[in-house]
Every structure is written in structure tokens, then in C-alpha cells.
Motif scaffolding. Structure first.
Motif, PDB file in Angstrom:
ATOM      1  N   LEU A  20       0.824  -1.208   0.000  1.00 49.05           N
ATOM      2  CA  LEU A  20       0.000   0.000   0.000  1.00 49.05           C
ATOM      3  C   LEU A  20       0.860   1.259   0.000  1.00 49.05           C
ATOM      4  CD1 LEU A  20      -2.774  -1.086   2.544  1.00 49.05           C
ATOM      5  CD2 LEU A  20      -2.926  -0.993   0.056  1.00 49.05           C
ATOM      6  N   THR A  21       1.991   1.212   0.707  1.00 51.53           N
ATOM      7  CA  THR A  21       2.884   2.373   0.744  1.00 51.53           C
ATOM      8  C   THR A  21       3.503   2.633  -0.624  1.00 51.53           C
ATOM      9  OG1 THR A  21       3.414   1.937   3.073  1.00 51.53           O
ATOM     10  CG2 THR A  21       4.920   3.371   1.843  1.00 51.53           C
ATOM     11  N   VAL A  22       4.015   1.555  -1.248  1.00 48.39           N
ATOM     12  CA  VAL A  22       4.611   1.703  -2.577  1.00 48.39           C
ATOM     13  C   VAL A  22       3.558   2.147  -3.587  1.00 48.39           C
ATOM     14  CG1 VAL A  22       5.763   0.480  -4.462  1.00 48.39           C
ATOM     15  CG2 VAL A  22       6.418   0.018  -2.097  1.00 48.39           C
ATOM     16  N   ALA A  23       2.333   1.630  -3.459  1.00 51.06           N
ATOM     17  CA  ALA A  23       1.256   2.030  -4.366  1.00 51.06           C
ATOM     18  C   ALA A  23       0.964   3.517  -4.251  1.00 51.06           C
ATOM     19  CB  ALA A  23      -0.008   1.222  -4.053  1.00 51.06           C
ATOM     20  N   ALA A  24       0.943   4.024  -3.019  1.00 45.47           N
ATOM     21  CA  ALA A  24       0.673   5.452  -2.813  1.00 45.47           C
ATOM     22  C   ALA A  24       1.793   6.316  -3.385  1.00 45.47           C
ATOM     23  CB  ALA A  24       0.499   5.729  -1.320  1.00 45.47           C
ATOM     24  N   ILE A  25       3.035   5.904  -3.144  1.00 49.98           N
ATOM     25  CA  ILE A  25       4.178   6.659  -3.666  1.00 49.98           C
ATOM     26  C   ILE A  25       4.207   6.596  -5.197  1.00 49.98           C
ATOM     27  CG2 ILE A  25       6.697   6.786  -3.742  1.00 49.98           C
ATOM     28  CD1 ILE A  25       6.701   5.694  -0.873  1.00 49.98           C
ATOM     29  N   GLY A  26       3.973   5.400  -5.739  1.00 50.31           N
ATOM     30  CA  GLY A  26       4.000   5.216  -7.186  1.00 50.31           C
ATOM     31  C   GLY A  26       2.929   6.013  -7.901  1.00 50.31           C
ATOM     32  N   TYR A  65       5.892  -5.946 -15.369  1.00 51.48           N
ATOM     33  CA  TYR A  65       4.429  -6.030 -15.294  1.00 51.48           C
ATOM     34  C   TYR A  65       3.992  -6.613 -13.944  1.00 51.48           C
ATOM     35  CZ  TYR A  65      -0.248  -6.371 -17.408  1.00 51.48           C
ATOM     36  OH  TYR A  65      -1.568  -6.207 -17.717  1.00 51.48           O
ATOM     37  N   VAL A  66       4.713  -7.623 -13.456  1.00 51.14           N
ATOM     38  CA  VAL A  66       4.406  -8.201 -12.143  1.00 51.14           C
ATOM     39  C   VAL A  66       4.509  -7.135 -11.059  1.00 51.14           C
ATOM     40  CG1 VAL A  66       5.239  -9.768 -10.343  1.00 51.14           C
ATOM     41  CG2 VAL A  66       5.026 -10.585 -12.691  1.00 51.14           C
ATOM     42  N   LEU A  67       5.553  -6.321 -11.109  1.00 48.02           N
ATOM     43  CA  LEU A  67       5.738  -5.266 -10.112  1.00 48.02           C
ATOM     44  C   LEU A  67       4.621  -4.228 -10.204  1.00 48.02           C
ATOM     45  CD1 LEU A  67       9.604  -4.734 -10.356  1.00 48.02           C
ATOM     46  CD2 LEU A  67       8.337  -5.907  -8.550  1.00 48.02           C
ATOM     47  N   ILE A  68       4.215  -3.886 -11.441  1.00 47.31           N
ATOM     48  CA  ILE A  68       3.127  -2.919 -11.624  1.00 47.31           C
ATOM     49  C   ILE A  68       1.854  -3.426 -10.967  1.00 47.31           C
ATOM     50  CG2 ILE A  68       1.569  -1.893 -13.331  1.00 47.31           C
ATOM     51  CD1 ILE A  68       3.959  -1.685 -15.216  1.00 47.31           C
ATOM     52  N   VAL A  69       1.530  -4.697 -11.195  1.00 42.89           N
ATOM     53  CA  VAL A  69       0.301  -5.259 -10.632  1.00 42.89           C
ATOM     54  C   VAL A  69       0.433  -5.481  -9.128  1.00 42.89           C
ATOM     55  CG1 VAL A  69      -1.266  -7.246 -10.670  1.00 42.89           C
ATOM     56  CG2 VAL A  69      -0.332  -6.342 -12.811  1.00 42.89           C
ATOM     57  N   ALA A  70       1.553  -6.060  -8.702  1.00 41.23           N
ATOM     58  CA  ALA A  70       1.734  -6.392  -7.293  1.00 41.23           C
ATOM     59  C   ALA A  70       1.674  -5.159  -6.400  1.00 41.23           C
ATOM     60  CB  ALA A  70       3.056  -7.121  -7.090  1.00 41.23           C
ATOM     61  N   PHE A  71       2.210  -4.046  -6.892  1.00 37.55           N
ATOM     62  CA  PHE A  71       2.222  -2.820  -6.096  1.00 37.55           C
ATOM     63  C   PHE A  71       1.160  -1.819  -6.558  1.00 37.55           C
ATOM     64  CE2 PHE A  71       6.555  -4.444  -5.475  1.00 37.55           C
ATOM     65  CZ  PHE A  71       6.611  -4.444  -4.092  1.00 37.55           C
ATOM     66  N   SER A  72       0.269  -2.278  -7.450  1.00 36.73           N
ATOM     67  CA  SER A  72      -0.834  -1.435  -7.940  1.00 36.73           C
ATOM     68  C   SER A  72      -0.326  -0.093  -8.446  1.00 36.73           C
ATOM     69  CB  SER A  72      -1.871  -1.219  -6.829  1.00 36.73           C
ATOM     70  OG  SER A  72      -2.426  -2.443  -6.438  1.00 36.73           O
ATOM     71  N   LEU A  73       0.751  -0.137  -9.216  1.00 36.27           N
ATOM     72  CA  LEU A  73       1.335   1.068  -9.786  1.00 36.27           C
ATOM     73  C   LEU A  73       0.575   1.483 -11.040  1.00 36.27           C
ATOM     74  CD1 LEU A  73       5.102   0.060  -9.481  1.00 36.27           C
ATOM     75  CD2 LEU A  73       3.787   1.527  -7.935  1.00 36.27           C
ATOM     76  N   PRO A  74       0.601   2.759 -11.379  1.00 36.60           N
ATOM     77  CA  PRO A  74      -0.065   3.199 -12.610  1.00 36.60           C
ATOM     78  C   PRO A  74       0.647   2.644 -13.834  1.00 36.60           C
ATOM     79  CG  PRO A  74       1.220   4.985 -11.644  1.00 36.60           C
ATOM     80  CD  PRO A  74       1.219   3.875 -10.642  1.00 36.60           C
ATOM     81  N   GLY A  75      -0.122   2.325 -14.867  1.00 40.02           N
ATOM     82  CA  GLY A  75       0.485   1.883 -16.112  1.00 40.02           C
ATOM     83  C   GLY A  75       0.162   0.463 -16.531  1.00 40.02           C
ATOM     84  N   ALA A  76      -0.777  -0.201 -15.841  1.00 41.89           N
ATOM     85  CA  ALA A  76      -1.109  -1.583 -16.196  1.00 41.89           C
ATOM     86  C   ALA A  76      -1.679  -1.668 -17.613  1.00 41.89           C
ATOM     87  CB  ALA A  76      -2.091  -2.175 -15.190  1.00 41.89           C
ATOM     88  N   ALA A  77      -2.540  -0.723 -17.974  1.00 41.15           N
ATOM     89  CA  ALA A  77      -3.122  -0.738 -19.315  1.00 41.15           C
ATOM     90  C   ALA A  77      -2.051  -0.513 -20.376  1.00 41.15           C
ATOM     91  CB  ALA A  77      -4.206   0.332 -19.426  1.00 41.15           C
ATOM     92  N   VAL A  78      -1.135   0.406 -20.106  1.00 45.39           N
ATOM     93  CA  VAL A  78      -0.039   0.668 -21.042  1.00 45.39           C
ATOM     94  C   VAL A  78       0.838  -0.574 -21.178  1.00 45.39           C
ATOM     95  CG1 VAL A  78       1.997   2.082 -21.495  1.00 45.39           C
ATOM     96  CG2 VAL A  78      -0.041   3.125 -20.512  1.00 45.39           C
TER      97      VAL A  78
END
Length: 241
Positions: A20-26, A65-78
Motif C-alpha cells: 500500500l505504501t509503494v502504491a501510494a508513492i508510485g 508487469y508483475v511489479l506494476i500489478v503487485a504494487f498497484s502502480l499506474p500503467g497496467a493498461a499501457v
């Protein structure tokens, strides 16, 4: 002694806290980094690297892509569109599904290890609505999991986190995720296959295609099929009453 007991409980929550912390920062730092502009500006270098080292680029792509999804980072669609652009429809879809499934599983495990165990224990101990909710989920687990994946209005992060908090079995979560995201993955990857021509015309990929009747209709049809067992069980239950 009390401190020793509290420490393991805190550590169980640590993975979800980190996510959740990484997701917020990302969300603040990376929202403009993983974009179609970035893909357009670096497409020649990416294609050259792919031609020289296909499997190396595939490994890097899946990891990112795993990191994007695992940390809910922006850019999954891209990322999904990029999979089609770099690897074509078949391989791109496969890589997108594999990466998204692994990333979703990591969120599930992190949530289950901490908050999920606490909520599951409370649901087990309760005798009221929470207990009935848990029983209903257990009876319709597969259908509910497919609905979470197929209904476009459900955010991917919610579909990853919610099952972990209500006691869904991990194996069922794993395979329904892998199967349930295939229709959407095909659409995103298909857009990526033609994105080079879009860039050549000076345009950007149009993700509004996802909401067109030709695409949305079949996906909602699959969602209706997934919901059918729940409807049948509900009607049977009313007849028995």
C-alpha cells in the motif's frame, strides 16, 4: 512476553503495508512515466532489443508487469498494450496473463497473511450476517471470482484484495484469475498489435474501444454465465424455504 506476541502479528501485516505504501508513492511519482508517450519515444530501441534478445526482453517485460500489478502502480493498461506491440497477439496475451496473475497472487498472499487472517477469524467466530456472508461466498466461490474478473466496473486491485480478505481459497483465486482475465487481456493485446501504425499516423491508442458494444457485449455475456450458478442456487434455496 507481550511484546514478543505483538511482533509476529505486526510482521504479518508488513507485506500489505509495504504494498500500500509503494502504491501510494508510485501513484504520484510514476503516473507520467509508464505512458504511451514513453512507449512511442522508445519503440525503436525496444524493437531492436527484442530482435536481438527476445526471451531477455520477455523476462524483463514480465518482471516489470508483475511489479506494476503487485504494487498497484499506474500503467497496467499501457503495459498490456506494450505486450501486444512487442510480442504479438499470442505471445503478448500469454505474457500479459502470466504477469498479471503472478502480480495478483502476490497481493492476495500479502493481504491473506495479515488482515485477511484477522477478518477470516472474525467471520468464523460470528453467528450473524458475517457468517452468512462467508457461507454464501464459499458456496458460490468460483462464480463470484469470475464475476470480479469479468465485470469491467470492478477495479483490478479490488478484485485482487477482496478475495484474500473474505477467505477465498488461494488455488481457486489463482486459476480463476488466470482464466478470467483472458478476454480483457486479448483486447488490450490486440490494441497493442496495431499501435505502431497509430504512432506512425501521429495518434495515440484509443482505449475507449474497450467500452464499445462489440467488445463489452461478449465480456458481459461471460459475466452473466458466471453469475448463472449463483442465480440457480438462490432460486433453489427459496423453493426449499
Amino acid at each position: 512476553m507481550d511484546r514478543e506476541r505483538e511482533k509476529p502479528g505486526y510482521l504479518r501485516h508488513l507485506p500489505l503495508i509495504v504494498i500500500l505504501t509503494v502504491a501510494a508513492i508510485g501513484a504520484f511519482l510514476l503516473r507520467d512515466t509508464i505512458s504511451f508517450d514513453t512507449l512511442r519515444d522508445n519503440r525503436e530501441a525496444l524493437l531492436a532489443f527484442r530482435d536481438e534478445n527476445f526471451f531477455g526482453l520477455a523476462a524483463i517485460f514480465i518482471t516489470v508487469y508483475v511489479l506494476i500489478v503487485a504494487f498497484s502502480l499506474p500503467g497496467a493498461a499501457v503495459a498490456s498494450v506494450t505486450g501486444g506491440f512487442l510480442f504479438g497477439l499470442v505471445a503478448g496475451t500469454a505474457f500479459n496473463v502470466i504477469a498479471a496473475t503472478i502480480g495478483a497472487s502476490l497481493i492476495f498472499i500479502a493481504a491473506r497473511a495479515g488482515l485477511g487472517e484477522v477478518l477470516m477469524a472474525k467471520m468464523e467466530a460470528s453467528d450473524g450476517k458475517l457468517k452468512k456472508l462467508q457461507q454464501g461466498l464459499q458456496e458460490n466461490e468460483i462464480s463470484v471470482l469470475f464475476l470480479l474478473r469479468l465485470v469491467p466496473a470492478v477495479p483490478f486491485f479490488v478484485a485482487n484484495l477482496l478475495p484474500a480478505l473474505v477467505g477465498v481459497r488461494f488455488f481457486n483465486f489463482l486459476w480463476t484469475t488466470a482464466v478470467g482475465i483472458i478476454p480483457g487481456a486479448i483486447v488490450f493485446t490486440w490494441i497493442g498489435v496495431g499501435v505502431g501504425e497509430v504512432f506512425d499516423r501521429g495518434g495515440m491508442p484509443d482505449l475507449s474501444l474497450l467500452w464499445s458494444p462489440q467488445v463489452l457485449g461478449p465480456i458481459l455475456g461471460l459475466a452473466a454465465l458466471a453469475a448463472l450458478p449463483i442465480v440457480i442456487r438462490t432460486l433453489r434455496g427459496k423453493k426449499e424455504i
